[in-house]
Scaffold this motif. Structure first.
Motif, PDB file in Angstrom:
ATOM      1  N   ASN A   1      11.480   8.011  -1.912  1.00  0.00           N
ATOM      2  CA  ASN A   1      10.842   6.702  -1.880  1.00  0.00           C
ATOM      3  C   ASN A   1      11.267   5.876  -3.090  1.00  0.00           C
TER       4      ASN A   1
ATOM      5  N   TRP B   1      13.938   3.251  -1.291  1.00  0.00           N
ATOM      6  CA  TRP B   1      13.331   1.929  -1.131  1.00  0.00           C
ATOM      7  C   TRP B   1      13.836   1.004  -2.226  1.00  0.00           C
TER       8      TRP B   1
ATOM      9  N   SER C   1      13.043  -1.578  -4.322  1.00  0.00           N
ATOM     10  CA  SER C   1      11.788  -2.215  -4.745  1.00  0.00           C
ATOM     11  C   SER C   1      11.976  -3.298  -5.794  1.00  0.00           C
TER      12      SER C   1
ATOM     13  N   ASP D   1       6.372  -6.639   3.034  1.00  0.00           N
ATOM     14  CA  ASP D   1       5.081  -6.443   2.378  1.00  0.00           C
ATOM     15  C   ASP D   1       4.124  -5.668   3.291  1.00  0.00           C
TER      16      ASP D   1
ATOM     17  N   VAL E   1       5.017  -1.990   3.047  1.00  0.00           N
ATOM     18  CA  VAL E   1       4.568  -1.412   1.780  1.00  0.00           C
ATOM     19  C   VAL E   1       3.067  -1.154   1.830  1.00  0.00           C
TER      20      VAL E   1
ATOM     21  N   TYR F   1       3.331   2.829   2.605  1.00  0.00           N
ATOM     22  CA  TYR F   1       3.226   3.419   1.269  1.00  0.00           C
ATOM     23  C   TYR F   1       1.770   3.533   0.812  1.00  0.00           C
TER      24      TYR F   1
END
Length: 477
Positions: free
Chosen positions: A3, A43, A45, A77, A80, A84
């Motif tokens: 991740n 990811w 980020s 978004d 996430v 996540y």
């Protein structure tokens, strides 16, 4: 595949800067990838990750000597929030830490977890045919991705390391998607956990939930026409690096800086705790034990200072916000109760500290408290041990922490929920004779040095190689 990415591109005053995030996993695997080459899927980020990558979301790293490819998966978004913060950290995290009361099941969480796992699996296939590759999935964010890769490439070699505990069957069964999660993980050829107990828990879950042949003695599962190996690989640290940091002039400078910035004592004893602000870390129980210590052993007032190094974690989740609030309120109350004009019992540090400053803090601490309510491994315990280069300190370690299996005989064991016994154990640590401190710490140092992060990587890859060799022999037989 992980991740978290090993390198992040971020804007700084309009310029793109490369940042190497903190974290034992990414720090450990980056040198391996640099030496072997290949692709790291993660990811993306960083706010400048997209601009720094090519049209396929790829960038060569490390920046100073480009030797492997970082393939970034960009998430919305909504992903996430649901993949996540939602399914990974509101379902799987509390589930695997046996705290099902904090589970928040949601169809939306599960849908995005499935879709995001499929997106990551597709990112692997975009790099080419994975049939001749070794694909190493990291952690609980990707329980389904191996199955998606396997469906498209039946001959791919997949392995996964689960970095958090694996719960017992009666706990795991409380997750409504338990069959799908197990099916996804059993698409791997090799599945690793920190401890043999976690392996046995996993084998129990498979035996109860799926139509599979489970060989507990040898850690093998026969499922869907394939054999899956399940094994324990206790994660560790770069002990040599931590020891060198603790001995460095930079650590000396950082210690002087810490003493200037925080009310740390010139004399007396120093106790330290280093944690993410997570409800699994037992920080509130630790503070209760310290309050009990100062109440029942008043000789430690104005003599013992506790430093809590804390890092905010998943602060968008209500339970984590509550932990932060509770910890700060407890510290304020204890400081108000026992503090004097010249002494602050608890020093709370939530600022960023470089590794050299952490090394100095570990080195100077007479006692380190690791009191998690449940923890897959907890590398703080090993970091403290590796940093004991001067007068040795004492490690006080929860019996519910994975590291207890390796270090428990030489550490002082506590149960974090037994406040009075916890306080008495801290008292014992503070009063321990130097010879006993030295003997205990020397034993733990040998253990940590012999079983460092390089040994962990070698053990995992050795097992993978053995499986590959057997598959090759079977194919040519």
């Amino acid at each position: 595949m992980s991740n978290r990415e090993p390198y992040v591109h971020e804007y700084d005053d309009g310029e793109i800067q490369v940042v190497k995030p903190e974290g034992g996993l990414t720090s450990a695997l980056d040198p391996m990838m640099a030496s072997t080459g290949g692709t790291w899927v993660a990811w993306g980020s960083g706010d400048a990750d997209d601009e720094a990558s090519d049209g396929n979301g790829c960038v060569r790293v490390p920046p100073e000597s480009q030797s492997y490819e970082l393939k970034r998966v960009f998430l919305t978004d909504e992903q996430v929030t649901n993949y996540y913060y939602g399914y990974s950290n509101k379902v799987l995290w509390p589930l695997c830490h046996s705290d099902t009361a904090k589970m928040e099941t949601s169809a939306q969480f599960w849908r995005h977890y499935r879709e995001t796992n499929r997106q990551f699996a597709e990112a692997i296939r975009e790099q080419g045919d994975p049939s001749n590759a070794v694909i190493w999935f990291q952690d609980y964010h990707f329980a389904l991705a191996p199955r998606y890769v396997r469906e498209a490439s039946p001959d791919a070699f997949c392995m996964q390391f689960w970095h958090i505990p694996w719960p017992s069957w009666d706990v795991f069964q409380s997750c409504p998607q338990y069959e799908e999660l197990l099916d996804g993980l059993l698409a791997n050829d090799l599945l690793g956990f920190h401890l043999d107990q976690y392996c046995q828990n996993f084998l129990d879950c498979v035996s109860h939930a799926l139509d599979a042949e489970v060989d507990r003695e040898n850690g093998r599962i026969r499922y869907d026409g394939r054999t899956i190996r399940v094994a324990a690989f206790p994660l560790s640290i770069d002990a040599e690096e931590r020891t060198a940091l603790a001995r460095s002039a930079e650590a000396d400078e950082q210690w002087d800086s810490l003493r200037e910035s925080y009310p740390l004592p010139e004399d007396g004893q120093l106790v330290v705790g280093v944690d993410r602000l997570d409800y699994t870390k037992g920080i509130e129980q630790r503070l209760d034990a310290l309050e009990h210590l100062w109440e029942w052993y008043p000789e430690h007032r104005e003599q013992l200072t506790y430093v809590q190094k804390a890092s905010e974690s998943r602060s968008r989740i209500e339970e984590y916000q509550q932990v932060q609030t509770n910890v700060k309120q407890k510290i304020a109350r204890i400081n108000d109760r026992f503090g004097t004009e010249d002494w602050q019992p608890i020093v709370y540090v939530d600022d960023y500290l470089p590794l050299s400053a952490l090394a100095a803090l570990y080195r100077e601490a007479d006692v380190c408290l690791v009191s998690s309510l449940r923890d897959g491994m907890n590398l703080v315990a090993k970091e403290y041990v590796a940093s004991q280069v001067d007068e040795p300190g004492v490690l006080v370690l929860s019996e519910l922490v994975g590291a207890h299996e390796e270090l428990g005989e030489s550490a002082l064991t506590v149960h974090p929920n037994d406040t009075e016994a916890f306080a008495a154990t801290i008292q014992r640590a503070l009063a321990m004779e130097p010879s006993e401190r030295s003997s205990r710490m020397a034993t733990m140092r040998r253990q940590v040095e012999a079983n460092d992060i390089d040994a962990w990587k070698r053990n995992v890859l050795r097992q993978a190689n053995e499986i590959l060799e057997r598959e090759d022999e079977a194919a040519t037989a």
